[in-house]
Design a protein around this motif. Structure first.
Motif, PDB file in Angstrom:
ATOM      1  N   ILE A 124       1.034  -1.075  -0.040  1.00 17.24           N
ATOM      2  CA  ILE A 124      -0.121  -0.056   0.257  1.00 17.24           C
ATOM      3  C   ILE A 124       0.510   1.112   0.349  1.00 17.24           C
ATOM      4  N   TYR A 125       0.431   1.971  -0.591  1.00  7.15           N
ATOM      5  CA  TYR A 125       1.282   3.711  -0.939  1.00  7.15           C
ATOM      6  C   TYR A 125       0.242   4.441  -0.701  1.00  7.15           C
ATOM      7  N   SER A 126       0.626   5.408  -0.385  1.00  5.92           N
ATOM      8  CA  SER A 126      -0.176   6.808   0.462  1.00  5.92           C
ATOM      9  C   SER A 126      -0.041   8.386   0.128  1.00  5.92           C
ATOM     10  N   LYS A 127      -0.959   8.712  -0.605  1.00  7.59           N
ATOM     11  CA  LYS A 127       0.086  10.024  -0.659  1.00  7.59           C
ATOM     12  C   LYS A 127      -1.549  11.149   0.072  1.00  7.59           C
ATOM     13  N   LYS A 128      -1.690  12.466   0.804  1.00  8.06           N
ATOM     14  CA  LYS A 128      -2.097  13.555   1.511  1.00  8.06           C
ATOM     15  C   LYS A 128      -1.866  14.738   1.161  1.00  8.06           C
ATOM     16  N   CYS A 129      -2.938  15.192   0.586  1.00 13.48           N
ATOM     17  CA  CYS A 129      -3.046  17.338   0.161  1.00 13.48           C
ATOM     18  C   CYS A 129      -3.512  17.633   1.564  1.00 13.48           C
ATOM     19  N   ARG A 130      -3.330  18.285   2.151  1.00 19.44           N
ATOM     20  CA  ARG A 130      -3.245  19.083   3.520  1.00 19.44           C
ATOM     21  C   ARG A 130      -4.252  20.438   2.989  1.00 19.44           C
ATOM     22  N   LEU A 131      -5.293  21.399   3.158  1.00 17.65           N
ATOM     23  CA  LEU A 131      -6.102  22.272   3.594  1.00 17.65           C
ATOM     24  C   LEU A 131      -5.413  22.945   4.631  1.00 17.65           C
ATOM     25  N   PHE A 132      -4.246  23.725   4.080  1.00 14.50           N
ATOM     26  CA  PHE A 132      -4.003  25.302   4.481  1.00 14.50           C
ATOM     27  C   PHE A 132      -3.121  24.713   5.756  1.00 14.50           C
ATOM     28  N   GLY A 133      -2.005  23.423   5.413  1.00 21.10           N
ATOM     29  CA  GLY A 133      -1.506  23.028   6.245  1.00 21.10           C
ATOM     30  C   GLY A 133      -1.784  21.627   7.329  1.00 21.10           C
ATOM     31  N   LEU A 134      -2.985  22.294   7.561  1.00 16.32           N
ATOM     32  CA  LEU A 134      -3.455  21.517   8.901  1.00 16.32           C
ATOM     33  C   LEU A 134      -4.245  20.326   8.618  1.00 16.32           C
ATOM     34  N   PHE A 135      -5.734  19.895   7.882  1.00 18.41           N
ATOM     35  CA  PHE A 135      -6.838  19.542   7.738  1.00 18.41           C
ATOM     36  C   PHE A 135      -6.487  18.990   6.176  1.00 18.41           C
ATOM     37  N   ASN A 136      -6.529  17.463   6.529  1.00 15.62           N
ATOM     38  CA  ASN A 136      -6.657  16.027   5.319  1.00 15.62           C
ATOM     39  C   ASN A 136      -7.420  16.218   4.044  1.00 15.62           C
ATOM     40  N   PHE A 137      -6.955  16.840   3.365  1.00 16.45           N
ATOM     41  CA  PHE A 137      -7.983  17.238   2.162  1.00 16.45           C
ATOM     42  C   PHE A 137      -8.762  16.191   1.311  1.00 16.45           C
ATOM     43  N   ILE A 138      -7.194  15.759   1.185  1.00 20.72           N
ATOM     44  CA  ILE A 138      -7.456  14.431  -0.738  1.00 20.72           C
ATOM     45  C   ILE A 138      -6.574  13.408   0.302  1.00 20.72           C
ATOM     46  N   THR A 139      -7.137  12.473   0.224  1.00 23.00           N
ATOM     47  CA  THR A 139      -5.828  10.756   0.574  1.00 23.00           C
ATOM     48  C   THR A 139      -6.303   9.930  -0.664  1.00 23.00           C
ATOM     49  N   ILE A 140      -5.054   9.706  -1.103  1.00 23.46           N
ATOM     50  CA  ILE A 140      -4.884   8.569  -2.569  1.00 23.46           C
ATOM     51  C   ILE A 140      -4.188   7.363  -1.839  1.00 23.46           C
ATOM     52  N   SER A 141      -4.933   5.898  -1.878  1.00 25.67           N
ATOM     53  CA  SER A 141      -4.448   5.002  -1.513  1.00 25.67           C
ATOM     54  C   SER A 141      -4.498   3.995  -2.099  1.00 25.67           C
ATOM     55  N   TYR A 142      -2.569   3.884  -2.413  1.00 23.85           N
ATOM     56  CA  TYR A 142      -3.831   2.622  -3.913  1.00 23.85           C
ATOM     57  C   TYR A 142      -2.284   1.594  -3.926  1.00 23.85           C
ATOM     58  N   ASN A 143      -2.859   0.282  -4.830  1.00 21.35           N
ATOM     59  CA  ASN A 143      -1.515  -0.623  -4.981  1.00 21.35           C
ATOM     60  C   ASN A 143      -1.686  -0.950  -6.229  1.00 21.35           C
ATOM     61  N   LYS A 144      -1.307  -1.636  -6.924  1.00 25.49           N
ATOM     62  CA  LYS A 144      -1.945  -2.490  -7.995  1.00 25.49           C
ATOM     63  C   LYS A 144      -2.616  -3.082  -7.764  1.00 25.49           C
ATOM     64  N   VAL A 145      -3.918  -3.588  -7.398  1.00 27.62           N
ATOM     65  CA  VAL A 145      -5.503  -3.919  -6.919  1.00 27.62           C
ATOM     66  C   VAL A 145      -6.154  -3.177  -7.046  1.00 27.62           C
ATOM     67  N   GLN A 146      -5.989  -2.136  -6.490  1.00 25.49           N
ATOM     68  CA  GLN A 146      -6.968  -1.201  -5.512  1.00 25.49           C
ATOM     69  C   GLN A 146      -6.566   0.186  -5.520  1.00 25.49           C
ATOM     70  N   CYS A 147      -7.267   1.356  -6.033  1.00 29.69           N
ATOM     71  CA  CYS A 147      -7.394   2.437  -5.711  1.00 29.69           C
ATOM     72  C   CYS A 147      -8.580   3.110  -4.835  1.00 29.69           C
ATOM     73  N   ASP A 148      -7.806   4.122  -3.620  1.00 29.81           N
ATOM     74  CA  ASP A 148      -9.041   5.001  -3.406  1.00 29.81           C
ATOM     75  C   ASP A 148      -9.009   6.337  -3.331  1.00 29.81           C
ATOM     76  N   ILE A 149      -9.827   7.336  -3.141  1.00 31.08           N
ATOM     77  CA  ILE A 149      -9.354   8.308  -3.261  1.00 31.08           C
ATOM     78  C   ILE A 149     -10.730   9.164  -1.641  1.00 31.08           C
ATOM     79  N   ARG A 150     -10.440   9.291  -1.572  1.00 32.66           N
ATOM     80  CA  ARG A 150     -11.062   9.916  -0.190  1.00 32.66           C
ATOM     81  C   ARG A 150     -11.299  11.544  -0.055  1.00 32.66           C
ATOM     82  N   LEU A 151     -12.407  12.279  -0.004  1.00 32.18           N
ATOM     83  CA  LEU A 151     -12.102  14.020  -0.163  1.00 32.18           C
ATOM     84  C   LEU A 151     -12.943  13.823   1.658  1.00 32.18           C
TER      85      LEU A 151
END
Length: 356
Positions: free
Chosen positions: A310-337
């Motif tokens: 599993i690999y994961s990337k997170k983007c923060r809003l104003f440097g404080l709150f998780n805005f978008i989280t992308i978790s992915y591998n060769k089998v599955q990809c999740d995008i959470r807002l």
């Protein structure tokens, strides 16, 4: 005496006082506390001796040389005088009524083993309840039992079945659990709402790195468990629930820990898999890992493991709150807002291949 609580200790001076306080304050008073010091060098032994002076129920056993947690626990079992035996690691603690409720459950049903629940305190402050094990799973099949320290064991049961911890660097507890559940003469007692509190430490994160010795011991523990399951008569459901679970455990370890020699472990897993019972049933369940193992496909096992990292990337809003989280591998990809799943793609692993 009703209960012996065994505390194996090695260089845990900053933590052991909390563990001892939680045991000493148990609502069950008819206990002895056996602390086995495994040749600590940081003042742990001084803390234990202080507790022995303050509480007459505390006994301290000193190992002449460092031999590991398995030997320490076994010395405690051999020295125990209680009707039941429980375990607390020195960097953890237990609810104040933990042992009283487990003993009451075991006494009421005349049971060999009674277990409670697990509460995990993560380094980041998060708390998880019974991860990878639920009360529903336990009630459905006793072979789902894990987390040996959440239970108490009748002492004459451990001694008559010769149940002890093997001398391994890792997974010695899993062998102990397998020996206990396969030798159990009664049903497993289950107590809801009473917790053993497992505390992750920053320095314990070093255990996330598996060196060659730990890898070899993990494989050896799996072989021990397979031999135990092969030596008893079980239904297919019980055998699959118990024996095959250890392959999934090792596979999860390879997924999440810094393991360099994945190929070597995959080869050992394929070799051990051939010793298993009910292989044809496992071929039918379309589990990618088990299909690769059943086919002796070492590269297929590696491919499944690599595909599910599993690999994961997170983007923060104003440097404080998780805005978008992308978790992915060769089998599955999740995008959470803001933590809400808004899109998922998924493929299926079959054998050593990946199907769209």
């Amino acid at each position: 005496m009703k209960l012996s609580v065994i505390v194996p200790c090695y260089n845990v001076a900053p933590y052991v006082d909390r563990a001892m306080r939680s045991i000493s304050n148990q609502t069950l008073r008819d206990i002895e506390i056996i602390c086995v010091d495994d040749k600590s060098t940081d003042g742990t032994l001084d803390v234990l001796k202080m507790w022995a002076r303050a509480d007459l129920r505390v006994r301290v056993i000193e190992n002449k040389k460092n031999q590991g947690v398995a030997v320490a626990r076994n010395r405690g079992i051999d020295a125990a005088r209680g009707e039941y035996i429980g375990f607390v690691d020195p960097d953890d603690f237990v609810d104040e009524y933990f042992f009283e409720r487990l003993v009451r459950c075991a006494d009421t049903g005349n049971l060999d083993v009674a277990c409670g629940q697990l509460r995990v305190f993560e380094v980041d402050g998060k708390i998880r309840i019974d991860p990878n094990r639920s009360m529903r799973d336990l009630r459905a099949n006793k072979h789902n039992f894990k987390y040996h320290y959440t239970a108490i064991y009748r002492r004459d049961f451990l001694n008559s079945a010769n149940i002890r911890y093997p001398k391994l660097m890792v997974c010695e507890d899993k062998v102990f659990e397998t020996m206990a559940v396969c030798a159990m003469r009664t049903e497993l007692g289950i107590v809801h709402g009473v917790y053993y509190n497992y505390c992750r430490r920053i320095d314990s994160l070093n255990s996330d790195i598996f060196n060659e010795k730990k890898l070899a011991d993990a494989v050896k523990a799996m072989e021990y468990n397979i031999n135990i399951y092969n030596s008893v008569s079980l239904s297919c459901d019980d055998y699959v629930c118990g024996a095959y679970r250890h392959f999934s455990f090792l596979y999860d370890e390879l997924l999440h820990k810094n393991v360099k020699k994945v190929g070597d472990v995959a080869y050992a897993m394929c070799k051990l898999f051939r010793k298993m019972k009910f292989l044809e049933e496992m071929r039918k369940n379309n589990n990618g890992l088990f299909l690769a193992l059943a086919n002796g496909d070492v590269q297929g096992v590696v491919d499944v493991i690599q595909a599910l990292r599993i690999y994961s990337k997170k983007c923060r809003l104003f440097g404080l709150f998780n805005f978008i989280t992308i978790s992915y591998n060769k089998v599955q990809c999740d995008i959470r807002l803001f933590g809400i799943l808004i899109w998922r793609s998924k493929t299926v692993i079959s054998g050593s291949g990946i199907k769209k």
